[in-house]
Design a protein around this motif. Structure first.
Motif, short mmCIF file in Angstrom:
data_model
loop_
_atom_site.label_atom_id
_atom_site.label_comp_id
_atom_site.label_asym_id
_atom_site.label_seq_id
_atom_site.Cartn_x
_atom_site.Cartn_y
_atom_site.Cartn_z
N GLY A 53 0.82 -1.21 0.00
CA GLY A 53 0.00 0.00 0.00
C GLY A 53 0.85 1.26 0.00
O GLY A 53 2.08 1.21 -0.11
N ASP A 88 1.15 -8.56 -2.08
CA ASP A 88 -0.02 -7.80 -1.66
C ASP A 88 -1.24 -8.57 -2.14
O ASP A 88 -1.19 -9.19 -3.21
N ASN A 108 -1.25 -3.92 -7.16
CA ASN A 108 -0.40 -3.12 -6.26
C ASN A 108 0.99 -3.73 -6.15
O ASN A 108 2.00 -3.02 -6.17
#
Length: 100
Positions: free
Chosen positions: A16, A39, A44
């Motif tokens: 993130g 992730d 991502n």
């Protein structure tokens, strides 16, 4: 495991927004290489991997089974820290988790 300065091969659990900030700091430390990232959102992970020239893993288990990675940085929401840290420790990895 006896770690020397040039032996830090870092894997991340969580790609993130905060991971980018954290990795910029890790990259200032001599001897650390960013080796891989996982992730739950593969997009991502792939974006992070492209930016930091490392491998994107499609599962946490795959990341943890990579014998080159010896330290895991946990960058997930706090409610996941216990389980993520436990999984990483049980796989024989060193763990950095900011909010245990």
């Amino acid at each position: 495991m006896n770690l020397r300065t040039n032996d830090f091969r870092l894997g991340l659990v969580g790609a993130g927004g905060f991971s980018h900030f954290s990795i910029e700091a890790f990259m200032k430390v001599p001897g650390i290489s960013i080796t891989g990232v996982f992730d739950i959102n593969l997009k991502n992970a792939k974006s992070f991997a492209k930016k930091f020239n490392c491998r994107a893993f499609s599962s946490q288990e795959e990341l943890l089974s990579d014998r080159k990675i010896n330290i895991i940085y946990i960058n997930t929401p706090p409610y996941l820290h216990y389980q993520n840290s436990k999984d990483c420790l049980l796989s024989g990895k060193h763990v950095i988790c900011e909010k245990p």
